[in-house]
Write a protein that holds these residues in place. Structure first.
Motif, short mmCIF file in Angstrom:
data_model
loop_
_atom_site.label_atom_id
_atom_site.label_comp_id
_atom_site.label_asym_id
_atom_site.label_seq_id
_atom_site.Cartn_x
_atom_site.Cartn_y
_atom_site.Cartn_z
N ALA A 152 1.48 -1.56 2.39
CA ALA A 152 0.20 -1.38 2.38
C ALA A 152 -0.56 -2.54 1.97
N GLY A 153 -0.23 -3.60 2.08
CA GLY A 153 -0.81 -4.74 1.60
C GLY A 153 -1.89 -5.56 2.52
N SER A 154 -1.86 -6.86 2.68
CA SER A 154 -3.07 -7.47 3.63
C SER A 154 -2.78 -7.26 4.93
N ILE A 155 -1.41 -7.30 5.58
CA ILE A 155 -1.34 -7.05 6.75
C ILE A 155 -1.44 -5.49 7.04
N GLY A 160 -4.07 -0.66 9.19
CA GLY A 160 -4.43 0.97 8.87
C GLY A 160 -5.80 0.65 9.59
N ARG A 161 -6.57 -0.29 9.43
CA ARG A 161 -8.16 -0.37 9.80
C ARG A 161 -8.25 -0.25 11.11
N LEU A 162 -7.43 -1.04 12.02
CA LEU A 162 -7.47 -0.67 13.67
C LEU A 162 -7.02 0.40 14.00
N LYS A 179 -5.06 6.50 -5.09
CA LYS A 179 -5.78 7.73 -4.88
C LYS A 179 -6.90 7.82 -3.82
N GLU A 180 -7.58 6.61 -3.62
CA GLU A 180 -8.58 6.37 -2.43
C GLU A 180 -8.26 5.07 -1.93
N ASP A 181 -8.33 5.01 -0.74
CA ASP A 181 -8.29 3.58 -0.06
C ASP A 181 -9.25 3.61 1.18
N PRO A 182 -10.11 2.61 1.46
CA PRO A 182 -11.11 2.96 2.74
C PRO A 182 -10.36 2.72 4.17
N VAL A 187 -2.57 6.45 0.46
CA VAL A 187 -1.46 5.41 0.17
C VAL A 187 -0.72 6.22 -0.59
N HIS A 188 0.71 6.34 -0.39
CA HIS A 188 1.96 6.80 -1.12
C HIS A 188 2.74 5.85 -1.71
N GLY A 189 3.27 6.36 -2.75
CA GLY A 189 4.24 5.48 -3.46
C GLY A 189 5.46 5.27 -3.00
N ASN A 190 6.35 4.30 -3.35
CA ASN A 190 7.69 4.13 -2.58
C ASN A 190 8.65 5.39 -2.65
N ASP A 191 8.48 6.02 -3.80
CA ASP A 191 9.31 7.19 -3.78
C ASP A 191 9.05 8.16 -3.02
N ASP A 192 7.99 8.19 -2.32
CA ASP A 192 7.40 9.44 -1.35
C ASP A 192 7.87 8.76 0.05
N LEU A 193 8.59 7.77 0.31
CA LEU A 193 8.85 7.35 1.66
C LEU A 193 9.48 8.21 2.61
N TYR A 194 10.63 8.53 2.08
CA TYR A 194 11.38 9.51 3.05
C TYR A 194 10.66 10.88 3.44
#
Length: 327
Positions: A152-155, A160-162, A179-182, A187-194
Motif C-alpha cells: 500500500a505504498g505510492s503505486i 486503491g484510489r481508482l 487506522k485511517e487512510d483516504p 490498511v492491514h499489517g503484513n501479519d494479517d495477509l492470509y
C-alpha cells in the motif's frame, strides 16, 4: 566542486540501448559519460559523482564498484531497485533515489482495466470475436467487490484510489496497519495477509521485491484465497512462485490471473501460462506510457537541480528495506 566545474554524471544503459531522451539538457550542466558493461564502467566511474541507471546490470556495477572513487548518488529510473542492490552499495554511503511517482497512475489504470476485463469477461469476448461466434453471457458486477492491494505504498495508493472511484472496496497490506487512510477502506499489517486473502475478490501485488516478499505468493497463499478470486501482479515476478500459480489455476484454487511480470522474462514460448484461458498477460509494460522515457529524464533533472543546490533529494530509497519511503 568549484563554481565553474561541472559534475560528472555516468549514465548506465543496456549495450544496444539508445541514450535516454533529454540528455542535451543534462550535457549543458554536467560532464556526461555513458557505460553499458563492466569495461566501460571501469573507464567512466573514476571521477563520477552521480549515476543515472536505466539498465540494472548489477553484476557489472558490482565488479567495477571499486573504481567509483567520488560517487555520491545513484538514481534508478524505475520504481523497483531490487536488481540494482548489492552488499557494498547497501552498506556504503552512496545515496540512492528512484522513479517513484512516474508510473503510479498508469499502473493503477492497468490494474483497474484488468479488474474490469475479468468482471466483464473480455478475454472470452475477444476469443469469440476472433472465431466469429455470437454468444450471449451474463457477466459480473465490479461494484462492491473487494480488492486487496498487497503493497500500500505510492503505486498501491493510486490503485486503491481508482478502485474506490469505480465502486470497488480497496483494502491494503503494508508493513504496519494504518487506522485511517483516504485511499483504502482499511490498511492491514503484513501479519494479517492470509486472513485478508480470504476476503478479497481481486488480489493485486504492488509490493517491491525484497527478501521478505520473494516467493510470498506460494501454494499457502493461493489456498488462502477465495476460489473465485483473481490475482493481478504488477509488482515483481519473483514475488509469485510460478509453478505454484500454475497449479492453483489448474486446480481451481483461484479463478484467474492477470500478469505483467514473471519470474523469468521473457516468458518461454512453451510455458503453460500462455494457453490458459483464465490468464491475461502483458510483457512487463503496465506502467509504460507514451513519453515515459522523457518523463524519467525530466524527473532525474529535477532531482539534479536539488542536488546542485545542496537541497535534499526526493524519492530517497531506504537501501536496507529496498524501496523509497513515504515522504
Amino acid at each position: 566542486m568549484t563554481q565553474h566545474s561541472k559534475p560528472v554524471v555516468t549514465v548506465l544503459t543496456a549495450p544496444e540501448e539508445q541514450e535516454p531522451p533529454g540528455m542535451d539538457a543534462l550535457r549543458a550542466r554536467a560532464d556526461v559519460r555513458f557505460a553499458c558493461d563492466e569495461p566501460t564502467l571501469r573507464e567512466t566511474l573514476p571521477g563520477t559523482e552521480i549515476m543515472m541507471v536505466t539498465d540494472f546490470r548489477t553484476d557489472a556495477l558490482e565488479a567495477a564498484w571499486h573504481t567509483a572513487d567520488k560517487l555520491k548518488w545513484i538514481h534508478a529510473t524505475s520504481a523497483g531497485v531490487d536488481a540494482l542492490m548489492f552488499p557494498d552499495l547497501i552498506k556504503g554511503e552512496v545515496t540512492v533515489t528512484n522513479a517513484r511517482g512516474i508510473f503510479d497512475r498508469t499502473i493503477a489504470e492497468y490494474v483497474l482495466c484488468t479488474i474490469l476485463m475479468f468482471a466483464k469477461d473480455f478475454p472470452n469476448s475477444i476469443r469469440l470475436q476472433m472465431k466469429h461466434q455470437w454468444k450471449h453471457r451474463d457477466t459480473e458486477r465490479a461494484e462492491g467487490k473487494q480488492v486487496l492491494v498487497v503493497g500500500a505504498g505510492s503505486i498501491g495508493r493510486q490503485i486503491g484510489r481508482l478502485a474506490g472511484a469505480a465502486g470497488l472496496k480497496p483494502h491494503g497490506i503494508a508493513r504496519k496497519a494504518r487506522k485511517e487512510d483516504p485511499d483504502f477502506v482499511a490498511v492491514h499489517g503484513n501479519d494479517d495477509l492470509y486472513e485478508q486473502l480470504g476476503h478479497a475478490d481481486f488480489v493485486v501485488i504492488a509490493a517491491p521485491l525484497t527478501p521478505q516478499t520473494e516467493g510470498l505468493f506460494d501454494e499457502k497463499a493461493f489456498k488462502a484465497m477465495k476460489q473465485s478470486a483473481r490475482l493481478i501482479n504488477i509488482g515483481r515476478g519473483p514475488i509469485v512462485k510460478t509453478d505454484d500459480l500454475v497449479a492453483a489455476l489448474r486446480n481451481g484454487d483461484i479463478a484467474g490471473a492477470g500478469l505483467d511480470v514473471f519470474e523469468e522474462e521473457p516468458l518461454p514460448e512453451d510455458h503453460p501460462l500462455w494457453d490458459m484461458e483464465n490468464v491475461t498477460m502483458t510483457a512487463h509494460m503496465a506502467g509504460d506510457f507514451i513519453g515515459w522515457k522523457r518523463a524519467l529524464t525530466d524527473q532525474f533533472l529535477e532531482n539534479f537541480d536539488r542536488w546542485h543546490k545542496g537541497e535534499e533529494l526526493f524519492n530517497l530509497v531506504d537501501k536496507e528495506l529496498g524501496y523509497a519511503g513515504s515522504k
